[in-house]
Scaffold this motif. Structure first.
Motif, PDB file in Angstrom:
ATOM      1  N   ASP A   1     -15.669 -49.877 -33.777  1.00 16.32           N
ATOM      2  CA  ASP A   1     -14.944 -48.905 -34.596  1.00 16.32           C
ATOM      3  C   ASP A   1     -15.002 -47.557 -33.894  1.00 16.32           C
ATOM      4  OD1 ASP A   1     -13.788 -47.264 -36.447  1.00 16.32           O
ATOM      5  OD2 ASP A   1     -15.001 -47.922 -38.151  1.00 16.32           O
ATOM      6  N   GLY A   2     -14.007 -47.299 -33.048  1.00 17.16           N
ATOM      7  CA  GLY A   2     -13.970 -46.065 -32.285  1.00 17.16           C
ATOM      8  C   GLY A   2     -13.730 -44.823 -33.115  1.00 17.16           C
ATOM      9  N   GLU A   3     -13.264 -44.983 -34.351  1.00 14.60           N
ATOM     10  CA  GLU A   3     -13.067 -43.815 -35.206  1.00 14.60           C
ATOM     11  C   GLU A   3     -14.396 -43.174 -35.601  1.00 14.60           C
ATOM     12  OE1 GLU A   3     -10.618 -44.755 -38.516  1.00 14.60           O
ATOM     13  OE2 GLU A   3      -8.818 -45.132 -37.300  1.00 14.60           O
ATOM     14  N   LEU A   4     -15.483 -43.906 -35.405  1.00 14.63           N
ATOM     15  CA  LEU A   4     -16.806 -43.385 -35.743  1.00 14.63           C
ATOM     16  C   LEU A   4     -17.652 -43.150 -34.497  1.00 14.63           C
ATOM     17  CD1 LEU A   4     -17.553 -45.657 -38.841  1.00 14.63           C
ATOM     18  CD2 LEU A   4     -16.881 -43.251 -38.855  1.00 14.63           C
ATOM     19  N   SER A   5     -17.003 -42.950 -33.364  1.00 17.03           N
ATOM     20  CA  SER A   5     -17.739 -42.778 -32.107  1.00 17.03           C
ATOM     21  C   SER A   5     -18.636 -41.547 -32.125  1.00 17.03           C
ATOM     22  CB  SER A   5     -16.763 -42.683 -30.931  1.00 17.03           C
ATOM     23  OG  SER A   5     -15.919 -41.556 -31.059  1.00 17.03           O
ATOM     24  N   HIS A   6     -18.305 -40.567 -32.963  1.00 15.44           N
ATOM     25  CA  HIS A   6     -19.100 -39.333 -32.997  1.00 15.44           C
ATOM     26  C   HIS A   6     -20.500 -39.543 -33.587  1.00 15.44           C
ATOM     27  CE1 HIS A   6     -17.339 -39.722 -37.008  1.00 15.44           C
ATOM     28  NE2 HIS A   6     -18.313 -38.949 -37.445  1.00 15.44           N
TER      29      HIS A   6
ATOM     30  N   MET B   1     -27.378 -38.417 -32.346  1.00 20.23           N
ATOM     31  CA  MET B   1     -27.086 -39.474 -33.315  1.00 20.23           C
ATOM     32  C   MET B   1     -27.182 -38.910 -34.722  1.00 20.23           C
ATOM     33  SD  MET B   1     -29.083 -43.134 -33.690  1.00 20.23           S
ATOM     34  CE  MET B   1     -30.700 -42.317 -33.868  1.00 20.23           C
ATOM     35  N   LEU B   2     -26.207 -39.246 -35.554  1.00 20.35           N
ATOM     36  CA  LEU B   2     -26.249 -38.872 -36.967  1.00 20.35           C
ATOM     37  C   LEU B   2     -26.961 -39.998 -37.705  1.00 20.35           C
ATOM     38  CD1 LEU B   2     -22.664 -37.363 -37.433  1.00 20.35           C
ATOM     39  CD2 LEU B   2     -24.819 -36.198 -36.918  1.00 20.35           C
ATOM     40  N   GLY B   3     -28.243 -39.793 -37.971  1.00 15.64           N
ATOM     41  CA  GLY B   3     -29.121 -40.864 -38.401  1.00 15.64           C
ATOM     42  C   GLY B   3     -28.739 -41.569 -39.686  1.00 15.64           C
ATOM     43  N   ARG B   4     -28.434 -40.823 -40.736  1.00 14.25           N
ATOM     44  CA  ARG B   4     -28.170 -41.463 -42.029  1.00 14.25           C
ATOM     45  C   ARG B   4     -26.931 -42.340 -41.987  1.00 14.25           C
ATOM     46  NH1 ARG B   4     -29.547 -36.846 -46.646  1.00 14.25           N
ATOM     47  NH2 ARG B   4     -31.779 -36.646 -46.124  1.00 14.25           N
ATOM     48  N   ASP B   5     -25.849 -41.825 -41.424  1.00 10.88           N
ATOM     49  CA  ASP B   5     -24.621 -42.614 -41.333  1.00 10.88           C
ATOM     50  C   ASP B   5     -24.809 -43.803 -40.398  1.00 10.88           C
ATOM     51  OD1 ASP B   5     -23.248 -40.976 -43.075  1.00 10.88           O
ATOM     52  OD2 ASP B   5     -22.418 -39.710 -41.491  1.00 10.88           O
ATOM     53  N   THR B   6     -25.525 -43.590 -39.304  1.00  6.40           N
ATOM     54  CA  THR B   6     -25.786 -44.683 -38.368  1.00  6.40           C
ATOM     55  C   THR B   6     -26.578 -45.788 -39.041  1.00  6.40           C
ATOM     56  OG1 THR B   6     -25.735 -43.215 -36.445  1.00  6.40           O
ATOM     57  CG2 THR B   6     -26.928 -45.297 -36.202  1.00  6.40           C
ATOM     58  N   TYR B   7     -27.572 -45.412 -39.825  1.00  6.37           N
ATOM     59  CA  TYR B   7     -28.386 -46.394 -40.546  1.00  6.37           C
ATOM     60  C   TYR B   7     -27.500 -47.291 -41.416  1.00  6.37           C
ATOM     61  CZ  TYR B   7     -31.720 -48.223 -43.982  1.00  6.37           C
ATOM     62  OH  TYR B   7     -32.441 -49.042 -44.804  1.00  6.37           O
ATOM     63  N   ARG B   8     -26.626 -46.678 -42.190  1.00  2.00           N
ATOM     64  CA  ARG B   8     -25.789 -47.452 -43.113  1.00  2.00           C
ATOM     65  C   ARG B   8     -24.881 -48.421 -42.371  1.00  2.00           C
ATOM     66  NH1 ARG B   8     -20.715 -46.338 -45.050  1.00  2.00           N
ATOM     67  NH2 ARG B   8     -20.807 -44.196 -44.246  1.00  2.00           N
ATOM     68  N   HIS B   9     -24.221 -47.928 -41.340  1.00  3.05           N
ATOM     69  CA  HIS B   9     -23.302 -48.790 -40.599  1.00  3.05           C
ATOM     70  C   HIS B   9     -24.054 -49.872 -39.832  1.00  3.05           C
ATOM     71  CE1 HIS B   9     -19.458 -46.843 -41.380  1.00  3.05           C
ATOM     72  NE2 HIS B   9     -20.080 -45.669 -41.278  1.00  3.05           N
ATOM     73  N   ALA B  10     -25.230 -49.547 -39.301  1.00  2.00           N
ATOM     74  CA  ALA B  10     -26.008 -50.550 -38.572  1.00  2.00           C
ATOM     75  C   ALA B  10     -26.383 -51.709 -39.480  1.00  2.00           C
ATOM     76  CB  ALA B  10     -27.264 -49.906 -37.989  1.00  2.00           C
ATOM     77  N   VAL B  11     -26.848 -51.407 -40.678  1.00  2.00           N
ATOM     78  CA  VAL B  11     -27.242 -52.455 -41.613  1.00  2.00           C
ATOM     79  C   VAL B  11     -26.036 -53.297 -42.009  1.00  2.00           C
ATOM     80  CG1 VAL B  11     -28.144 -52.910 -43.923  1.00  2.00           C
ATOM     81  CG2 VAL B  11     -29.240 -51.191 -42.472  1.00  2.00           C
ATOM     82  N   GLU B  12     -24.938 -52.643 -42.345  1.00  2.00           N
ATOM     83  CA  GLU B  12     -23.746 -53.375 -42.784  1.00  2.00           C
ATOM     84  C   GLU B  12     -23.185 -54.254 -41.681  1.00  2.00           C
ATOM     85  OE1 GLU B  12     -21.026 -50.440 -44.157  1.00  2.00           O
ATOM     86  OE2 GLU B  12     -22.120 -50.027 -46.016  1.00  2.00           O
TER      87      GLU B  12
END
Length: 334
Positions: free
Chosen positions: A186-191, A218-229
């Protein structure tokens, strides 16, 4: 599942000798052993010494995988890394040359912490297309070279290391044959995970880069959510495509991002603790190297044995993610 399959024939792992504990980091950062353990599950990690590069780690892991396979011949080398020795040329040809493999095909794969899964896809494709009979896949990162040493949020997590597997052509019914690969991005979330400077976009803009933009962020909270999902979804798909139920899984080997992510994914997949493989406490997050390094260590210490049904999954920058399955073969880690 017709045609030639990629079969694991050897495995090896390597971490550099310099050990850094949480107490070491607490001497220069506003942190503590308790803070780091509670948020990441990490107690210590290994880092490169000055002058050591990703290729040095890759060569060591590659040597071990070739020795494990008992055959030093390969037709191609694939290197998954986010920290190449230099922007150009790729690092894989240099690694192949240093391993004495001759003028074999060699190229890099850049998928950050999902690099090993993407590398498995590339290596499997070479084998399936009859381009190669044997492929050395190495995942290596000197991640501490791109992490801001003053950034408490990343400096305590990332570490350096390498893991490698030799893949040979075989049948899909064999132990060690890779199951269906599930990949996504998902390149829309590359940031969410990036090193802003150093590439063509920043360089073509003209002004010199801000020094902080040359480091990993790294934006930790958002990364955490997407990583788990994403790891949960990809794992479920890979198991279904392999014809497995989730409770068929004997060993679960996920990218060692941090302990909280690993726990959340395992809980969603209902994988009990005794079936989860982990080494994050001892080695930290080693980027693309984390899964093959984990497999090598688990095969060496007996946690991973021949006949175990193994589910692999990873998540990284891009965003990128992936998963696959295999029945662990009779190979010995070196």
């Amino acid at each position: 599942m017709l045609g030639r399959a990629a079969v694991v024939d050897g495995i090896g792992g390597y971490v550099p000798p310099e050990l850094v504990t949480n107490d070491d980091l607490a001497q220069r950062l506003d942190t503590s052993d308790a803070w780091i353990r509670s948020r990441t599950g990490i107690a210590e990690r290994y880092v490169v010494s000055p002058g050591t590069a990703t290729s040095d780690l890759a060569v060591e892991a590659g040597l071990r995988a070739l020795k494990s396979a008992g055959d030093g011949r390969v037709d191609a080398v694939v290197l998954a890394t986010t920290t190449p020795d230099q922007p150009c040329p790729g690092t894989a040809p240099q690694v192949a040359a240093r391993l004495g493999l001759g003028q074999v095909a060699a190229f890099d794969v850049a998928a950050v912490c999902s690099g090993f899964l993407y590398g498995l896809a590339a290596a499997s494709g070479l084998i399936a297309a009859n381009i190669a009979d044997r492929v050395l896949l190495i995942a290596a990162d000197a991640f501490t070279t791109i992490v801001n040493p003053a950034d408490r949020t990343t400096a305590v997590i990332f570490a350096d290391g390498a893991g490698a597997v030799v893949l040979r052509a075989g049948a899909a019914s064999e132990a060690g044959a890779l199951g269906p690969l599930v990949l996504g991005s998902d390149g829309e979330l590359s940031h969410l995970i990036e090193v802003p400077a150093g590439g063509s976009r920043q360089r073509s803009a003209g002004p010199p880069a801000d020094p902080d933009d040359q480091y990993f962020r790294m934006l930790g909270r958002d990364t955490y959510r997407h990583a788990v999902e994403r790891m949960t979804s990809a794992s479920t798909q890979a198991a279904e495509l392999a014809g497995w139920r989730l409770d068929d899984i004997d060993r679960f080997a996920a990218h060692q991002a941090n302990a909280r992510i690993l726990t959340s994914v395992a809980e969603r997949l209902a994988v009990p603790a005794e079936r989860q493989l982990s080494n994050i406490e001892q080695v930290g997050n080693t980027g693309a190297a984390s899964i093959p390094l984990l497999l090598a260590q688990a095969a060496s210490d007996g946690r991973l044995r021949a006949g175990h049904r193994v589910l692999l999954t990873a998540f990284g920058g891009g965003l990128s993610w992936g998963a696959t399955t295999l029945v662990w073969p009779e190979v010995h880690s070196v």
